[in-house]
Design a protein around this motif. Structure first.
Motif: not given
Length: 408
Positions: A35-60
């Motif tokens: 993601s950093s190479i692409k200059n596309d820093v992910p948000k917590e919700t994106t990381i949760a969905a892409d790495i942990f499969g949590k599509t309804t993740f709420d970082p708060s």
């Protein structure tokens, strides 16, 4: 540097002993670098969905991503202190960011993909802001500690449970007055009104001409809440355990089925969890602010009520109980009549020395650690801070005691 060279650095790190054998951390590192190479820093919700499969993740409501990234930083640090001591390049994740930086050793210049900025997360609730600030403060100034609690001790059920732990904080109920006669808005805290139900019962007595009375969308947290979160954060981070936070005013009873719970606060603020006292050897009298112990052996009732000035020297009572939830889950109730007692109850559950002492006392009395129990502490304090405590009652309770069968 080409993408293949970045990939080679990452794969070299992942294969080392210092990094460990976790596929999750390996995938997380690969993901953040890509993601950093692409200059596309992910948000917590994106990381949760892409790495942990949590599509309804709420970082708060969850620290999951922050915990994993924190631990990933520690793994990278361990690698560069050991196998990577002679590496020409260093990967790092700056605090407060999910961007990977790469730099030459002994050179402050970083690669081009480190120059973008990430947007900081802003909490919308006071309790979540406190959690975030205190967590970051703790992690900045402290090294991760291993073994703060015993896996076979009083934390056993929480550490081995497959359910997420929810920390529920007792917040203070307030109501608002809009006085149209003098154009004045007021927030009111009445110690005898601790819930919406209490408010509705008292509303007719509060009514005055020209004054509109309502319940706001917010409540108040007592000062000790910051201490409670800090102490619990130390334990959860030391055990690499995720948890969520609610205030009692925002707690949905439907969530009783889905989590294990640590409930902390003054007893009168604990909402639905006060149902515990309907089937206990203790009663709580909110009008008199006292706990009443039903001594079946001597057939008498013993009353425990705070004394002294809470802003100077005083005596309070803390209450600690572990009991079964309604869905094969567990509830830990850590309360006090005043906030001094609540803080001491939480401290007895999180301070290593006090926890070991309580564990030993239980084993000495019962010959084992009981699965469920209740403890009353007498607490001496100054200015709402605990000084010392002693156990007044310690009871083993049976699983057959169903807290949730009585109306709540």
């Amino acid at each position: 540097m080409k993408d293949k060279e970045y990939d080679a650095i990452v794969e070299k790190i992942i294969k080392t002993k210092s990094f460990g054998r976790s596929n999750t951390y390996a995938n997380l590192l690969r993901y953040l670098v890509a993601s950093s190479i692409k200059n596309d820093v992910p948000k917590e919700t994106t990381i949760a969905a892409d790495i942990f499969g949590k599509t309804t993740f709420d970082p708060s409501q969850s620290t999951l991503i922050r915990v994993y990234v924190y631990n990933l930083r520690k793994k990278l640090k361990a690698y560069y202190q050991n196998e990577g001591r002679t590496d020409a390049y260093i990967l790092r994740i700056p605090k407060g960011s999910y961007r990977i930086e790469i730099s030459k050793k002994h050179n402050n210049k970083t690669s081009p993909f480190t120059k973008l900025y990430s947007k900081p997360w802003l909490a919308t609730m006071l309790i979540l802001l406190l959690a975030s600030v205190l967590t970051n403060f703790y992690l900045t100034g402290q090294k991760k500690q291993i073994g703060l609690v015993s896996e076979q001790g009083l934390w056993k059920d929480l550490l081995h449970s497959k359910k997420t732990t929810m920390v529920v904080l007792g917040d203070l109920f307030i109501y608002t007055e809009r006085d149209s006669t003098i154009n004045l808005d007021r927030n009111i805290r009445d110690p005898q009104i601790n819930s919406k139900a209490d408010f509705e019962k008292s509303k007719s007595n509060l009514a005055r001409p020209g004054v509109d009375i309502n319940i706001p969308t917010y409540s108040l947290l007592i000062q000790s809440s910051s201490i409670w979160i800090k102490n619990l954060t130390e334990i959860f981070f030391s055990e690499d355990k995720d948890y969520t936070i609610r205030s009692i005013s925002r707690f949905n009873p439907k969530e009783l089925q889905d989590h294990d719970f640590i409930v902390v606060g003054m007893i009168k603020t604990l909402g639905i969890f006060k149902a515990y006292f309907k089937n206990s050897d203790f009663d709580f009298n909110p009008e008199e602010d006292e706990l009443i112990y039903n001594d079946s052996t001597n057939k008498k009732k013993i009353r425990y009520k705070p004394s002294g000035n809470p802003d100077s020297y005083h005596t309070d009572y803390g209450f600690m109980a572990k009991f079964p939830g309604p869905n094969n889950n567990t509830v830990y109730l850590l309360g006090g009549i005043w906030d001094t007692g609540a803080t001491q109850s939480l401290k007895n559950f999180t301070n290593h020395q006090l926890l070991e002492s309580l564990t030993k006392t239980m084993k000495d009395k019962f010959g084992e650690l009981p699965q469920y129990y209740e403890v009353l502490f007498e607490v001496n304090g100054v200015d709402r801070m605990e000084l010392s405590s002693k156990i007044v009652h310690l009871n083993k309770i049976e699983k057959t005691r169903d807290v949730w069968e009585v109306g709540s």
